[in-house]
Enzyme design. Structure first.
Site, PDB file in Angstrom:
ATOM      1  N   ILE A 167      35.339  36.080  35.480  1.00 58.50           N
ATOM      2  CA  ILE A 167      36.093  34.817  35.547  1.00 58.50           C
ATOM      3  C   ILE A 167      35.535  33.814  34.530  1.00 58.50           C
ATOM      4  O   ILE A 167      36.295  33.113  33.847  1.00 58.50           O
ATOM      5  CB  ILE A 167      36.073  34.221  36.972  1.00 58.50           C
ATOM      6  N   THR A 175      23.258  40.372  33.381  1.00 56.47           N
ATOM      7  CA  THR A 175      22.977  41.439  34.345  1.00 56.47           C
ATOM      8  C   THR A 175      23.942  42.582  34.046  1.00 56.47           C
ATOM      9  O   THR A 175      24.710  42.514  33.072  1.00 56.47           O
ATOM     10  CB  THR A 175      23.243  40.953  35.787  1.00 56.47           C
ATOM     11  N   ILE A 203      19.656  31.368  35.813  1.00 50.88           N
ATOM     12  CA  ILE A 203      19.929  30.030  36.377  1.00 50.88           C
ATOM     13  C   ILE A 203      18.795  29.573  37.299  1.00 50.88           C
ATOM     14  O   ILE A 203      18.680  28.391  37.612  1.00 50.88           O
ATOM     15  CB  ILE A 203      21.283  29.945  37.136  1.00 50.88           C
ATOM     16  N   ALA A 255      26.619  34.470  39.494  1.00 54.77           N
ATOM     17  CA  ALA A 255      26.413  35.008  40.846  1.00 54.77           C
ATOM     18  C   ALA A 255      26.303  36.514  40.784  1.00 54.77           C
ATOM     19  O   ALA A 255      26.755  37.152  39.828  1.00 54.77           O
ATOM     20  CB  ALA A 255      27.587  34.631  41.754  1.00 54.77           C
ATOM     21  N   THR A 280      33.945  31.243  47.228  1.00 54.57           N
ATOM     22  CA  THR A 280      34.868  32.303  47.617  1.00 54.57           C
ATOM     23  C   THR A 280      35.474  32.052  48.992  1.00 54.57           C
ATOM     24  O   THR A 280      34.868  31.367  49.827  1.00 54.57           O
ATOM     25  CB  THR A 280      34.108  33.652  47.632  1.00 54.57           C
ATOM     26  N   ASP A 281      36.626  32.659  49.223  1.00 58.32           N
ATOM     27  CA  ASP A 281      37.234  32.584  50.561  1.00 58.32           C
ATOM     28  C   ASP A 281      36.411  33.356  51.597  1.00 58.32           C
ATOM     29  O   ASP A 281      36.559  33.158  52.798  1.00 58.32           O
ATOM     30  CB  ASP A 281      38.690  33.100  50.540  1.00 58.32           C
ATOM     31  N   GLU A 282      35.523  34.250  51.103  1.00 60.39           N
ATOM     32  CA  GLU A 282      34.789  35.124  52.029  1.00 60.39           C
ATOM     33  C   GLU A 282      33.798  34.348  52.898  1.00 60.39           C
ATOM     34  O   GLU A 282      33.346  34.859  53.922  1.00 60.39           O
ATOM     35  CB  GLU A 282      34.100  36.258  51.253  1.00 60.39           C
ATOM     36  N   TYR A 305      26.673  39.259  50.695  1.00 61.16           N
ATOM     37  CA  TYR A 305      27.272  38.480  49.596  1.00 61.16           C
ATOM     38  C   TYR A 305      27.832  37.160  50.106  1.00 61.16           C
ATOM     39  O   TYR A 305      27.481  36.084  49.612  1.00 61.16           O
ATOM     40  CB  TYR A 305      28.379  39.294  48.913  1.00 61.16           C
ATOM     41  N   ALA A 318      27.348  35.591  52.854  1.00 60.30           N
ATOM     42  CA  ALA A 318      26.340  34.709  53.457  1.00 60.30           C
ATOM     43  C   ALA A 318      25.587  33.948  52.365  1.00 60.30           C
ATOM     44  O   ALA A 318      25.291  32.756  52.516  1.00 60.30           O
ATOM     45  CB  ALA A 318      25.376  35.531  54.308  1.00 60.30           C
ATOM     46  N   LYS A 367      26.762  33.155  49.407  1.00 63.10           N
ATOM     47  CA  LYS A 367      27.684  32.161  48.835  1.00 63.10           C
ATOM     48  C   LYS A 367      27.832  30.972  49.784  1.00 63.10           C
ATOM     49  O   LYS A 367      27.908  29.817  49.359  1.00 63.10           O
ATOM     50  CB  LYS A 367      29.060  32.781  48.566  1.00 63.10           C
ATOM     51  N   PRO A 370      39.168  55.856  45.241  1.00 64.19           N
ATOM     52  CA  PRO A 370      38.591  55.876  46.592  1.00 64.19           C
ATOM     53  C   PRO A 370      39.074  54.699  47.454  1.00 64.19           C
ATOM     54  O   PRO A 370      38.585  53.575  47.317  1.00 64.19           O
ATOM     55  CB  PRO A 370      37.085  55.762  46.325  1.00 64.19           C
ATOM     56  N   ARG A 380      44.069  41.366  51.066  1.00 62.65           N
ATOM     57  CA  ARG A 380      43.464  40.337  50.215  1.00 62.65           C
ATOM     58  C   ARG A 380      44.592  39.491  49.632  1.00 62.65           C
ATOM     59  O   ARG A 380      45.723  39.959  49.491  1.00 62.65           O
ATOM     60  CB  ARG A 380      42.650  40.978  49.079  1.00 62.65           C
TER      61      ARG A 380
HETATM   62  P1  NAD Z   1      30.917  38.756  37.649  1.00 66.81           P
HETATM   63  O1  NAD Z   1      30.020  39.605  38.488  1.00 66.81           O
HETATM   64  O2  NAD Z   1      31.948  39.393  36.791  1.00 66.81           O
HETATM   65  O3  NAD Z   1      30.018  37.853  36.673  1.00 66.81           O
HETATM   66  C1  NAD Z   1      28.863  37.183  37.100  1.00 66.81           C
HETATM   67  C2  NAD Z   1      28.110  36.699  35.862  1.00 66.81           C
HETATM   68  O4  NAD Z   1      26.933  35.991  36.306  1.00 66.81           O
HETATM   69  C3  NAD Z   1      27.618  37.844  34.959  1.00 66.81           C
HETATM   70  O5  NAD Z   1      27.923  37.535  33.605  1.00 66.81           O
HETATM   71  C4  NAD Z   1      26.113  37.869  35.184  1.00 66.81           C
HETATM   72  O6  NAD Z   1      25.380  38.314  34.061  1.00 66.81           O
HETATM   73  C5  NAD Z   1      25.829  36.406  35.506  1.00 66.81           C
HETATM   74  N1  NAD Z   1      24.603  36.238  36.290  1.00 66.81           N
HETATM   75  C6  NAD Z   1      24.218  36.913  37.409  1.00 66.81           C
HETATM   76  N2  NAD Z   1      23.007  36.469  37.813  1.00 66.81           N
HETATM   77  C7  NAD Z   1      22.633  35.484  36.960  1.00 66.81           C
HETATM   78  C8  NAD Z   1      21.510  34.623  36.880  1.00 66.81           C
HETATM   79  N3  NAD Z   1      20.497  34.709  37.762  1.00 66.81           N
HETATM   80  N4  NAD Z   1      21.452  33.713  35.884  1.00 66.81           N
HETATM   81  C9  NAD Z   1      22.454  33.631  34.972  1.00 66.81           C
HETATM   82  N5  NAD Z   1      23.550  34.418  35.000  1.00 66.81           N
HETATM   83  C10 NAD Z   1      23.633  35.333  35.979  1.00 66.81           C
HETATM   84  O7  NAD Z   1      31.545  37.709  38.643  1.00 66.81           O
HETATM   85  P2  NAD Z   1      33.009  37.064  38.668  1.00 66.81           P
HETATM   86  O8  NAD Z   1      33.936  37.993  39.342  1.00 66.81           O
HETATM   87  O9  NAD Z   1      33.348  36.535  37.318  1.00 66.81           O
HETATM   88  O10 NAD Z   1      32.765  35.841  39.665  1.00 66.81           O
HETATM   89  C11 NAD Z   1      32.404  34.552  39.173  1.00 66.81           C
HETATM   90  C12 NAD Z   1      32.201  33.617  40.354  1.00 66.81           C
HETATM   91  O11 NAD Z   1      33.390  33.569  41.134  1.00 66.81           O
HETATM   92  C13 NAD Z   1      31.083  34.066  41.302  1.00 66.81           C
HETATM   93  O12 NAD Z   1      30.394  32.925  41.735  1.00 66.81           O
HETATM   94  C14 NAD Z   1      31.828  34.718  42.456  1.00 66.81           C
HETATM   95  O13 NAD Z   1      31.097  34.604  43.660  1.00 66.81           O
HETATM   96  C15 NAD Z   1      33.091  33.871  42.483  1.00 66.81           C
HETATM   97  N6  NAD Z   1      34.274  34.563  43.051  1.00 66.81           N
HETATM   98  C16 NAD Z   1      34.757  35.698  42.457  1.00 66.81           C
HETATM   99  C17 NAD Z   1      35.894  36.309  42.980  1.00 66.81           C
HETATM  100  C18 NAD Z   1      36.486  37.542  42.351  1.00 66.81           C
HETATM  101  O14 NAD Z   1      37.502  38.030  42.846  1.00 66.81           O
HETATM  102  N7  NAD Z   1      35.948  38.056  41.259  1.00 66.81           N
HETATM  103  C19 NAD Z   1      36.526  35.774  44.114  1.00 66.81           C
HETATM  104  C20 NAD Z   1      35.993  34.642  44.705  1.00 66.81           C
HETATM  105  C21 NAD Z   1      34.877  34.023  44.137  1.00 66.81           C
HETATM  106  P1  TYD Z   2      36.672  44.256  46.052  1.00 69.13           P
HETATM  107  O1  TYD Z   2      37.439  44.287  44.768  1.00 69.13           O
HETATM  108  O2  TYD Z   2      35.318  44.903  46.088  1.00 69.13           O
HETATM  109  O3  TYD Z   2      36.617  42.744  46.533  1.00 69.13           O
HETATM  110  P2  TYD Z   2      36.148  42.101  47.948  1.00 69.13           P
HETATM  111  O4  TYD Z   2      35.349  43.093  48.686  1.00 69.13           O
HETATM  112  O5  TYD Z   2      35.313  40.929  47.492  1.00 69.13           O
HETATM  113  O6  TYD Z   2      37.407  41.697  48.653  1.00 69.13           O
HETATM  114  O7  TYD Z   2      37.546  44.971  47.169  1.00 69.13           O
HETATM  115  C1  TYD Z   2      38.865  44.543  47.432  1.00 69.13           C
HETATM  116  C2  TYD Z   2      39.385  45.403  48.565  1.00 69.13           C
HETATM  117  O8  TYD Z   2      39.505  46.756  48.103  1.00 69.13           O
HETATM  118  C3  TYD Z   2      38.433  45.452  49.750  1.00 69.13           C
HETATM  119  O9  TYD Z   2      39.196  45.471  50.957  1.00 69.13           O
HETATM  120  C4  TYD Z   2      37.698  46.765  49.593  1.00 69.13           C
HETATM  121  C5  TYD Z   2      38.734  47.646  48.905  1.00 69.13           C
HETATM  122  N1  TYD Z   2      38.165  48.674  48.028  1.00 69.13           N
HETATM  123  C6  TYD Z   2      38.485  50.029  48.237  1.00 69.13           C
HETATM  124  O10 TYD Z   2      39.250  50.379  49.146  1.00 69.13           O
HETATM  125  N2  TYD Z   2      37.919  50.952  47.402  1.00 69.13           N
HETATM  126  C7  TYD Z   2      37.056  50.614  46.401  1.00 69.13           C
HETATM  127  O11 TYD Z   2      36.544  51.522  45.687  1.00 69.13           O
HETATM  128  C8  TYD Z   2      36.763  49.221  46.193  1.00 69.13           C
HETATM  129  C9  TYD Z   2      35.835  48.797  45.100  1.00 69.13           C
HETATM  130  C10 TYD Z   2      37.348  48.290  47.031  1.00 69.13           C
END
Ligand code: NAD
Ligand code: TYD
Length: 335
Positions: free
Chosen positions: A12, A36, A60, A81, A123-125, A149, A151, A153, A204, A213
């Site tokens: 994101i 990472t 960070i 994160a 996150t909504d989680e 995760y 918890a 957040k 899978p 979701r």
């Molecule tokens: P991502 O895992 O793709 O990217 C996370 C980034 O953070 C990576 O570039 C990683 O290198 C960096 N990072 C991790 N630890 C670090 C540290 N200690 N210091 C500096 N950088 C560090 O994650 P994303 O999917 O882009 O999510 C971004 C944010 O949005 C997160 O806070 C996540 O909790 C939140 N979020 C994501 C989703 C989703 O669907 N992807 C949904 C709800 C909330």
């Molecule tokens: P994910 O993309 O890991 O997001 P989150 O767990 O944060 O919602 O998973 C989205 C949904 O898809 C979740 O209900 C778990 C399911 N899922 C599978 O069924 N198989 C998989 O291999 C993965 C990664 C997720």
């Protein structure tokens, strides 16, 4: 305006950096990212020579580094994160370090340097999970996280609000639903399933595949964050949803259809422990206060996502080798 964006090399964050550089040609961005397994500078190859963009590799949770970078920033937008629920089940230590201690460190840096805004991506989680007939989460829903995760957040969100109430730090939080779109690391549902199928492998599906979701296309999320950092009310939380509740099996079927594959490519596997059944977001507040709503409908978002992975094979093939494979071996061995 000077933005310190953390975690900008992830899914994101990289979409947001590209969005901001395009929309605000006079803004300056520093991207602080530890790189990472999920951080990837390839996500930002097209902007790396932009004079308004600078990358700093670092944690960070590094006090001196965060403080130094905050000195030259107006706003921090904290995306950094550990973000994957399955990994938090295997080993949660990094989640505590980055999501809690790291966020705390950034809050200190923002406070010490009198920043104009600290915006935290959540996150909504954090709200737990819903039954089939429960109303969607909103900003007043009590916190009830259920995975390591979520918890971690939730703890971070509480710290952010504590810094507002205790120190008057000008904070905002956005709690978004599941994002999908270009550059998503291929361990999450869309990225994993699309790339598996492109490699001729099965997908899978956990448990019965009926978990729901609320899918938000990543560019719509970027627009919401843009509005919140410019027009959001200090001390407020905004729920951001995709208006797109879908069971995992429907996502799977859509991906199969878009790639011309059959249902025999589905493999039902053992369920995720503590698997949250349903998430859904009520985004009425950000709609009425800031005029935001998701613009990308399901068909369009799915088509764009599948096309992106089809056109960017080098990106995901590089990722899906080496360290990445070790994670999958561990995940399925320990289940
Ligand atoms: P991502 O895992 O793709 O990217 C996370 C980034 O953070 C990576 O570039 C990683 O290198 C960096 N990072 C991790 N630890 C670090 C540290 N200690 N210091 C500096 N950088 C560090 O994650 P994303 O999917 O882009 O999510 C971004 C944010 O949005 C997160 O806070 C996540 O909790 C939140 N979020 C994501 C989703 C989703 O669907 N992807 C949904 C709800 C909330
Ligand atoms: P994910 O993309 O890991 O997001 P989150 O767990 O944060 O919602 O998973 C989205 C949904 O898809 C979740 O209900 C778990 C399911 N899922 C599978 O069924 N198989 C998989 O291999 C993965 C990664 C997720």
């Amino acid at each position: 305006m000077k933005l310190l964006i953390t975690g900008g090399a992830g899914f994101i964050g990289s979409n947001f950096i590209r969005y901001i550089l395009n929309k605000y040609p006079d803004y300056k961005i520093v991207n602080l990212d530890l790189l990472t397994y999920a951080g990837n500078l390839e996500n930002l190859r097209d902007v790396e020579n932009n004079p308004n963009y600078k990358f700093i590799k670092g944690d960070i949770a590094d006090k001196n580094l965060a403080n130094d970078l905050a000195k030259d920033a107006d706003i921090i937008v904290n995306f950094a994160a550990e973000s994957h629920v399955d990994r938090s089940i295997l080993d949660s230590a990094a989640f505590i370090h980055t999501n809690i201690l790291g966020t705390h460190n950034l809050l200190e840096a923002a406070r010490n340097n009198g920043l104009k805004r600290f915006h935290h991506i959540s996150t909504d989680e954090v709200y737990g999970h819903l039954g089939p007939n429960d109303p969607a989460f909103n900003e007043k829903t009590p916190y009830a996280p259920r995975s390591p995760y979520s918890a971690s957040k939730a703890a971070a969100d509480h710290l952010v609000m504590a810094y507002f109430h205790t120190y008057n730090l000008p904070v905002t939080i956005s709690n978004c639903s599941n994002n999908y779109g270009p550059y998503q690391f291929p361990e999450k549902l869309h990225g994993l399933f699309i790339t598996n199928l492109l490699e001729g492998k099965k997908v899978p599906v956990y448990g019965d595949g009926r978990q729901v979701r609320d899918w938000l296309f990543v560019s719509d999320h970027c627009e919401a964050i843009d509005l919140i950092i410019h027009k959001g009310k200090i001390g407020e939380t905004y729920c951001v949803g995709g208006n797109c509740e879908k069971p995992n099996l429907e996502i799977t079927q859509k991906i199969l259809e878009l790639l011309g594959k059959g249902e025999e490519m589905i493999e039902y596997v053992k369920d995720r422990p503590g698997h949250d059944r349903r998430y859904a977001m009520n985004f009425a507040k950000i709609k009425s206060e800031l005029g935001w709503e998701p613009r990308t409908n399901f068909d369009e978002g799915m088509r764009k996502t599948v096309e992106w992975y089809k056109n960017n094979e080098d990106w995901w093939k590089t990722i899906k080798s080496g360290e990445y494979l070790k994670y999958y071996e561990k995940q399925y061995k320990e289940r």
